[in-house]
Write a protein that holds these residues in place. Structure first.
Motif, mmCIF file in Angstrom:
data_model
loop_
_atom_site.group_PDB
_atom_site.id
_atom_site.type_symbol
_atom_site.label_atom_id
_atom_site.label_comp_id
_atom_site.label_asym_id
_atom_site.label_seq_id
_atom_site.Cartn_x
_atom_site.Cartn_y
_atom_site.Cartn_z
ATOM 1 N N ASN A 72 46.110 55.195 37.773
ATOM 2 C CA ASN A 72 45.390 54.639 36.627
ATOM 3 C C ASN A 72 43.887 54.671 36.872
ATOM 4 O O ASN A 72 43.409 54.067 37.820
ATOM 5 N N VAL A 73 43.137 55.358 36.022
ATOM 6 C CA VAL A 73 41.677 55.388 36.129
ATOM 7 C C VAL A 73 41.109 54.673 34.914
ATOM 8 O O VAL A 73 41.407 55.030 33.771
ATOM 9 N N ASP A 74 40.308 53.659 35.159
ATOM 10 C CA ASP A 74 39.724 52.861 34.085
ATOM 11 C C ASP A 74 38.457 53.488 33.523
ATOM 12 O O ASP A 74 38.224 53.462 32.314
ATOM 13 N N TYR A 75 37.617 54.025 34.423
ATOM 14 C CA TYR A 75 36.331 54.576 34.019
ATOM 15 C C TYR A 75 36.035 55.837 34.818
ATOM 16 O O TYR A 75 36.335 55.907 36.008
ATOM 17 N N VAL A 76 35.415 56.793 34.138
ATOM 18 C CA VAL A 76 34.823 57.948 34.808
ATOM 19 C C VAL A 76 33.351 57.937 34.437
ATOM 20 O O VAL A 76 32.987 57.937 33.257
ATOM 21 N N ILE A 84 43.360 62.010 33.039
ATOM 22 C CA ILE A 84 43.423 60.974 34.082
ATOM 23 C C ILE A 84 43.055 59.587 33.593
ATOM 24 O O ILE A 84 43.453 58.595 34.188
ATOM 25 N N LEU A 85 42.256 59.516 32.510
ATOM 26 C CA LEU A 85 41.844 58.202 32.011
ATOM 27 C C LEU A 85 43.003 57.483 31.338
ATOM 28 O O LEU A 85 43.747 58.078 30.568
ATOM 29 N N LYS A 86 43.113 56.196 31.599
ATOM 30 C CA LYS A 86 44.121 55.402 30.901
ATOM 31 C C LYS A 86 43.731 55.281 29.425
ATOM 32 O O LYS A 86 42.585 55.544 29.045
ATOM 33 N N LYS A 90 38.915 68.269 30.112
ATOM 34 C CA LYS A 90 40.380 68.217 29.929
ATOM 35 C C LYS A 90 41.004 67.301 30.980
ATOM 36 O O LYS A 90 41.841 66.459 30.672
ATOM 37 N N GLN A 91 40.599 67.493 32.230
ATOM 38 C CA GLN A 91 41.139 66.670 33.319
ATOM 39 C C GLN A 91 40.765 65.201 33.134
ATOM 40 O O GLN A 91 41.580 64.311 33.379
ATOM 41 N N THR A 92 39.552 64.961 32.686
ATOM 42 C CA THR A 92 39.087 63.581 32.481
ATOM 43 C C THR A 92 39.939 62.897 31.428
ATOM 44 O O THR A 92 40.362 61.751 31.598
ATOM 45 N N LYS A 93 40.221 63.588 30.350
ATOM 46 C CA LYS A 93 41.055 63.043 29.276
ATOM 47 C C LYS A 93 42.454 62.705 29.807
ATOM 48 O O LYS A 93 43.032 61.682 29.447
#
Length: 188
Positions: free
Chosen positions: A111-115, A139-141, A134-137
């Motif tokens: 679970n990633v809350d913030y990038v 991994i983000l919760k 794409k990866q950020t979308k």
């Protein structure tokens, strides 16, 4: 010293570094002002450079919050390893943010809350920028935030392909002035 290191890295690799000077404290404060540090359990940072945003993240996080840094530039990576060598729950990776999913899996983070991103999307190759977003979308919760800054509005439309809702703020006290984009991950 920090400024000189940044200038030298910019001269060596201007497209990867993206700026001739490190971000100001004003920009760093604006980048983290919407982070709920009480609730956040994992914060990922792309392109920390000399660590101005990292310092703010580490000062404000809860003790059990994991912070993971992705620094592609080997000189900056070594600087960060030395600067933050005594920090707990800090993972520093010398790799592209395109590979964030692999490292989260390696460390058992689900679970990633913030990038928080200092990446220069305006100067990165389009394919790399697309892969990172794409990866950020992924991994983000749901309702997690992707916080980035740009020096112009040029890439906002591009970023909107991945994050429909963007709260835009301006920080004039940075050199050069910057736009801060708080992107919310609603479609997960």
């Amino acid at each position: 010293m920090k400024e000189l290191s940044f200038v030298l890295q910019y001269i060596k690799k201007p497209r990867a570094t993206g700026a001739i000077l490190p971000s100001s404290n004003y920009l760093a404060d604006k980048m983290i002002e919407d982070i709920n540090f009480e609730q956040a359990r994992c914060i990922v940072e792309y392109g920390p450079g000399t660590g101005i945003f990292t310092e703010k993240l580490l000062e404000n996080r809860q003790r059990n919050t994991t912070v993971m840094l992705f620094e592609y530039n080997y000189d900056f990576y070594n600087l960060l390893k030395d600067k933050f060598k005594n920090e707990e729950n800090l993972i520093i990776v010398n790799d592209s943010a395109e590979n964030v999913g692999n490292y989260l899996e390696k460390y058992g983070i689900t679970n990633v809350d913030y990038v928080v991103s200092g990446l220069p999307f305006a100067s990165l190759p389009k394919e790399i920028s697309e892969n990172i977003l794409k990866q950020t979308k992924i991994i983000l919760k749901r309702d997690g935030k992707f916080v980035t800054f740009q020096y112009s509005r040029f890439k906002i439309k591009f970023i909107k392909k991945y994050f429909k809702y963007i709260d835009l703020k301006r920080e004039f006290r940075n050199v050069p002035p910057a736009y801060v984009l708080n992107c919310i991950n609603y479609n997960q």
